[in-house]
Design a protein around this motif. Structure first.
Motif, PDB file in Angstrom:
ATOM      1  N   TRP A   1      -1.496  -9.950  -7.412  1.00 14.37           N
ATOM      2  CA  TRP A   1      -2.649  -9.035  -7.954  1.00 14.37           C
ATOM      3  C   TRP A   1      -2.378  -7.572  -7.823  1.00 14.37           C
ATOM      4  O   TRP A   1      -1.887  -7.183  -6.760  1.00 14.37           O
ATOM      5  CB  TRP A   1      -4.034  -9.404  -6.845  1.00 14.37           C
ATOM      6  N   ILE A   2      -2.991  -7.034  -8.744  1.00 10.40           N
ATOM      7  CA  ILE A   2      -2.948  -5.690  -8.888  1.00 10.40           C
ATOM      8  C   ILE A   2      -4.436  -5.298  -8.823  1.00 10.40           C
ATOM      9  O   ILE A   2      -5.158  -5.336  -9.375  1.00 10.40           O
ATOM     10  CB  ILE A   2      -2.447  -5.075 -10.241  1.00 10.40           C
ATOM     11  N   ILE A   3      -4.643  -4.356  -7.563  1.00 12.23           N
ATOM     12  CA  ILE A   3      -5.914  -3.899  -7.158  1.00 12.23           C
ATOM     13  C   ILE A   3      -5.907  -2.468  -7.650  1.00 12.23           C
ATOM     14  O   ILE A   3      -5.408  -1.699  -7.044  1.00 12.23           O
ATOM     15  CB  ILE A   3      -6.312  -4.060  -5.768  1.00 12.23           C
ATOM     16  N   ALA A   4      -6.626  -2.182  -8.896  1.00 13.02           N
ATOM     17  CA  ALA A   4      -6.593  -0.583  -9.416  1.00 13.02           C
ATOM     18  C   ALA A   4      -7.692  -0.021  -9.172  1.00 13.02           C
ATOM     19  O   ALA A   4      -8.887  -0.390  -9.560  1.00 13.02           O
ATOM     20  CB  ALA A   4      -6.328  -0.837 -10.874  1.00 13.02           C
TER      21      ALA A   4
ATOM     22  N   VAL B   1       0.792  -1.008   0.071  1.00 13.23           N
ATOM     23  CA  VAL B   1      -0.017  -0.084  -0.107  1.00 13.23           C
ATOM     24  C   VAL B   1       0.974   1.534   0.005  1.00 13.23           C
ATOM     25  O   VAL B   1       1.533   1.713   0.868  1.00 13.23           O
ATOM     26  CB  VAL B   1      -1.057   0.010   1.215  1.00 13.23           C
ATOM     27  N   PRO B   2       0.920   1.941  -1.004  1.00 12.01           N
ATOM     28  CA  PRO B   2       1.779   3.320  -1.096  1.00 12.01           C
ATOM     29  C   PRO B   2       1.152   4.327  -0.067  1.00 12.01           C
ATOM     30  O   PRO B   2      -0.210   4.277   0.229  1.00 12.01           O
ATOM     31  CB  PRO B   2       1.610   3.471  -2.549  1.00 12.01           C
ATOM     32  N   THR B   3       2.031   5.065   0.578  1.00 12.96           N
ATOM     33  CA  THR B   3       1.459   6.098   1.269  1.00 12.96           C
ATOM     34  C   THR B   3       1.762   7.503   0.630  1.00 12.96           C
ATOM     35  O   THR B   3       2.816   7.534   0.299  1.00 12.96           O
ATOM     36  CB  THR B   3       2.139   5.881   2.832  1.00 12.96           C
ATOM     37  N   PRO B   4       0.773   8.607   1.112  1.00 14.20           N
ATOM     38  CA  PRO B   4      -0.360   8.385   1.783  1.00 14.20           C
ATOM     39  C   PRO B   4      -1.299   7.798   1.087  1.00 14.20           C
ATOM     40  O   PRO B   4      -1.502   7.511  -0.150  1.00 14.20           O
ATOM     41  CB  PRO B   4      -0.815   9.649   1.949  1.00 14.20           C
TER      42      PRO B   4
ATOM     43  N   GLY C   1       7.941  -9.116  -0.908  1.00 18.86           N
ATOM     44  CA  GLY C   1       8.279 -10.307  -0.355  1.00 18.86           C
ATOM     45  C   GLY C   1       7.847 -11.693  -0.561  1.00 18.86           C
ATOM     46  O   GLY C   1       6.841 -11.868  -1.588  1.00 18.86           O
ATOM     47  N   PRO C   2       8.066 -12.749   0.158  1.00 20.46           N
ATOM     48  CA  PRO C   2       7.502 -13.997  -0.256  1.00 20.46           C
ATOM     49  C   PRO C   2       6.175 -14.111   0.027  1.00 20.46           C
ATOM     50  O   PRO C   2       5.434 -15.150  -0.282  1.00 20.46           O
ATOM     51  CB  PRO C   2       8.313 -15.052   0.725  1.00 20.46           C
ATOM     52  N   ARG C   3       5.669 -13.202   1.106  1.00 19.86           N
ATOM     53  CA  ARG C   3       4.156 -13.310   1.189  1.00 19.86           C
ATOM     54  C   ARG C   3       3.351 -12.249   0.534  1.00 19.86           C
ATOM     55  O   ARG C   3       2.115 -12.078   0.687  1.00 19.86           O
ATOM     56  CB  ARG C   3       3.841 -13.102   2.780  1.00 19.86           C
ATOM     57  N   THR C   4       3.883 -11.532  -0.392  1.00 23.63           N
ATOM     58  CA  THR C   4       2.933 -10.540  -1.094  1.00 23.63           C
ATOM     59  C   THR C   4       2.044 -11.065  -1.974  1.00 23.63           C
ATOM     60  O   THR C   4       2.258 -12.139  -2.802  1.00 23.63           O
ATOM     61  CB  THR C   4       4.088  -9.633  -1.954  1.00 23.63           C
ATOM     62  N   LYS C   5       0.882 -10.843  -1.570  1.00 29.00           N
ATOM     63  CA  LYS C   5      -0.203 -11.155  -2.691  1.00 29.00           C
ATOM     64  C   LYS C   5      -1.177 -10.224  -3.571  1.00 29.00           C
ATOM     65  O   LYS C   5      -1.538 -10.364  -4.436  1.00 29.00           O
ATOM     66  CB  LYS C   5      -1.254 -11.798  -1.706  1.00 29.00           C
ATOM     67  N   ALA C   6      -0.885  -8.788  -2.993  1.00 34.18           N
ATOM     68  CA  ALA C   6      -1.512  -7.989  -3.713  1.00 34.18           C
ATOM     69  C   ALA C   6      -0.692  -6.603  -3.619  1.00 34.18           C
ATOM     70  O   ALA C   6      -0.081  -6.311  -2.890  1.00 34.18           O
ATOM     71  CB  ALA C   6      -2.867  -7.937  -3.422  1.00 34.18           C
ATOM     72  N   PHE C   7      -1.051  -5.574  -4.564  1.00 34.60           N
ATOM     73  CA  PHE C   7      -0.615  -4.120  -4.799  1.00 34.60           C
ATOM     74  C   PHE C   7      -1.665  -3.525  -4.949  1.00 34.60           C
ATOM     75  O   PHE C   7      -2.469  -3.493  -6.014  1.00 34.60           O
ATOM     76  CB  PHE C   7       0.549  -4.227  -5.768  1.00 34.60           C
ATOM     77  N   VAL C   8      -2.120  -2.420  -4.053  1.00 35.28           N
ATOM     78  CA  VAL C   8      -3.091  -1.393  -4.356  1.00 35.28           C
ATOM     79  C   VAL C   8      -2.690  -0.395  -5.068  1.00 35.28           C
ATOM     80  O   VAL C   8      -1.659   0.217  -4.699  1.00 35.28           O
ATOM     81  CB  VAL C   8      -3.537  -0.935  -2.941  1.00 35.28           C
ATOM     82  N   LEU C   9      -3.180  -0.062  -6.125  1.00 35.29           N
ATOM     83  CA  LEU C   9      -2.887   1.237  -7.090  1.00 35.29           C
ATOM     84  C   LEU C   9      -4.083   2.108  -6.982  1.00 35.29           C
ATOM     85  O   LEU C   9      -4.948   1.722  -7.810  1.00 35.29           O
ATOM     86  CB  LEU C   9      -2.258   0.811  -8.420  1.00 35.29           C
ATOM     87  N   ASN C  10      -3.944   3.319  -6.548  1.00 36.09           N
ATOM     88  CA  ASN C  10      -4.943   4.327  -6.559  1.00 36.09           C
ATOM     89  C   ASN C  10      -4.645   5.350  -7.314  1.00 36.09           C
ATOM     90  O   ASN C  10      -3.912   6.317  -7.178  1.00 36.09           O
ATOM     91  CB  ASN C  10      -5.284   4.731  -5.179  1.00 36.09           C
ATOM     92  N   SER C  11      -5.094   5.535  -8.590  1.00 35.60           N
ATOM     93  CA  SER C  11      -4.815   6.645  -9.495  1.00 35.60           C
ATOM     94  C   SER C  11      -6.200   6.897 -10.478  1.00 35.60           C
ATOM     95  O   SER C  11      -6.892   6.029 -11.028  1.00 35.60           O
ATOM     96  CB  SER C  11      -3.792   5.968 -10.430  1.00 35.60           C
ATOM     97  N   PRO C  12      -6.675   8.079 -10.253  1.00 35.76           N
ATOM     98  CA  PRO C  12      -6.044   9.335  -9.266  1.00 35.76           C
ATOM     99  C   PRO C  12      -6.366   8.914  -8.033  1.00 35.76           C
ATOM    100  O   PRO C  12      -7.308   8.340  -7.266  1.00 35.76           O
ATOM    101  CB  PRO C  12      -6.841  10.597  -9.588  1.00 35.76           C
TER     102      PRO C  12
ATOM    103  N   TYR D   1      -1.071   8.468 -12.236  1.00 36.72           N
ATOM    104  CA  TYR D   1       0.150   7.856 -12.902  1.00 36.72           C
ATOM    105  C   TYR D   1      -0.025   7.915 -14.582  1.00 36.72           C
ATOM    106  O   TYR D   1      -0.999   7.748 -14.899  1.00 36.72           O
ATOM    107  CB  TYR D   1       0.416   6.574 -12.533  1.00 36.72           C
ATOM    108  N   THR D   2       1.278   8.201 -15.196  1.00 33.42           N
ATOM    109  CA  THR D   2       1.213   8.246 -16.715  1.00 33.42           C
ATOM    110  C   THR D   2       1.396   6.810 -17.192  1.00 33.42           C
ATOM    111  O   THR D   2       1.687   5.732 -16.435  1.00 33.42           O
ATOM    112  CB  THR D   2       2.366   8.971 -17.176  1.00 33.42           C
TER     113      THR D   2
END
Length: 395
Positions: free
Chosen positions: A198-201, A119-122, A161-172, A180-181
């Motif tokens: 997984w990418i959660i857009a 989860v990118p911050t903020p 890491g080895p337990r990474t299951k998903a990445f949250v990408l909130n744009s805008p 993001y461009t």
């Protein structure tokens, strides 16, 4: 009798809590300027309202399939196909009681205890709590103002890491308004392309953009299609926050069926007549939305200009959404406040201005201002804010 551990540690939404407090104070007669609203201040377009009323008149008040009426699922699929060059069908779309519920069910469907979500911050305030409620672990990765509050491929690489299951990408993004461009999204996906992540857009603000078109990560590489889930809805684009209709869309039909099954055991289905209103929204002429976006663009330019004139405050110019992310650390230090929470509390008490402290977004040195209010209110609110910053010298 005791409550569960999960609710004991649950943090309520600070944005909703502050908005409720502002409304309560206003009802008591307090003269407030509230920069808290996470919703457009426009009325829902009349044709959407009429579609819902007509649905009521026609007796469309009974249960629907748990994942939404087929007509709405098809319409959302068609919109996604048009914008992203896909060929999805209703089987690729789950309709939920708001994008927030779609996200909640998504984390429930994807995460096992101990799974990590980048989860990118903020970040938007509900991501960490929803991840925790699903047994997952949020992995916070700070973004920097010099990078436009956008995650870099290098930072993403280090976070996996080895337990990474998903990445949250909130744009805008909420709260920064960063978008993001295509090149930046391609760089991020190049890190993920050979990893089972997984990418959660979260693209709920995809129509509310001011500096160029919105690009979805699902469109930057054919391989991104199979592992991306698009989350969006009608709340922000069509001024329908209270209607509670959103969706999750993905190539993986098994995932969509899982979301349908989860809904069947929680809400049964989204509100029936609201779905017919949403159907009218996603198929309507875009002119009302374009007019709203233009109004937000003017307000964005106004509030950025006005805040720039307040010593001690530094604002990030947003490319989308309707929020201004303001660095108040210099003002806090000058005034003797230890964090943005107490600074914001004093601002409310002394100046009648309501802002959302950044602690709920993972950054205690910033505040979020919504510009989903009229230009006169923006002018008055910033005037009060400037006076507060200028006169207060000690706590």
């Amino acid at each position: 009798m005791t409550l569960s551990e999960r609710v004991k540690t649950l943090q309520p939404s600070p944005t909703l809590a502050l908005a409720a407090k502002a409304k309560a104070l206003a009802a008591e007669g307090r003269d407030l300027v509230a920069f808290t609203a996470g919703e457009p201040d426009f009325d829902t377009p009349a044709e959407i309202v009429e579609a819902a009323v007509q649905a009521l008149r026609e007796g469309k008040t009974r249960y629907t399939p748990s994942g939404g009426i087929p007509e709405l699922r098809r319409a959302v699929a068609a919109m996604i196909n048009r914008d992203r060059g896909l060929s999805w069908s209703e089987k690729n779309v789950h309709i939920a009681s708001g994008a927030k519920q779609a996200l909640y069910h998504l984390f429930q469907a994807l995460l096992d205890p101990g799974d990590e979500v980048i989860v990118p911050t903020p970040y938007w305030v509900s991501y960490p709590e929803q991840i925790h409620l699903a047994g997952g672990v949020p992995v916070f990765v700070p973004t920097r103002p010099e990078d436009g509050y956008k995650l870099t491929p290098e930072a993403l690489e280090r976070a996996i890491g080895p337990r990474t299951k998903a990445f949250v990408l909130n744009s805008p993004s909420n709260p920064t308004g960063a978008m993001y461009t295509e090149e930046e999204l391609f760089g991020l996906f190049s890190v993920l392309v050979h990893r089972p992540v997984w990418i959660i857009a979260d693209e709920i603000y995809e129509r509310l953009v001011y500096d160029g078109p919105h690009t979805s990560i699902i469109a930057v590489d054919p391989q991104a299609v199979e592992r991306t889930v698009i989350v969006s809805g009608v709340s922000k684009t069509y001024a329908m926050t209270g209607w509670r209709i959103g969706w999750a869309a993905a190539a993986d039909e098994r995932l969509i069926r899982a979301l349908d099954d989860l809904a069947s055991q929680s809400t049964s289905n989204p509100t029936t007549f609201a779905q017919y209103g949403a159907l009218a929204a996603v198929t309507m002429d875009p002119a009302p939305v374009a007019a709203m976006v233009e109004a937000f663009r003017r307000r964005r330019d106004l509030i950025v200009e006005r805040i720039a004139g307040v010593p001690g405050l530094r604002a990030f110019r947003p490319s989308g959404a309707f929020y201004l992310w303001v660095d108040v650390r210099e003002a806090m230090e000058r005034q003797g406040f230890p964090d943005a929470d107490r600074w914001a509390a004093a601002l409310l008490e002394e100046a009648g201005v309501v802002v959302v402290p950044g602690s709920g977004f993972g950054d205690a040195g910033h505040v979020r201002l919504s510009f989903a209010l009229g230009e006169a209110a923006i002018e008055e609110g910033v005037r009060r804010l400037a006076a507060f910053v200028g006169r207060r010298r000690e706590v």
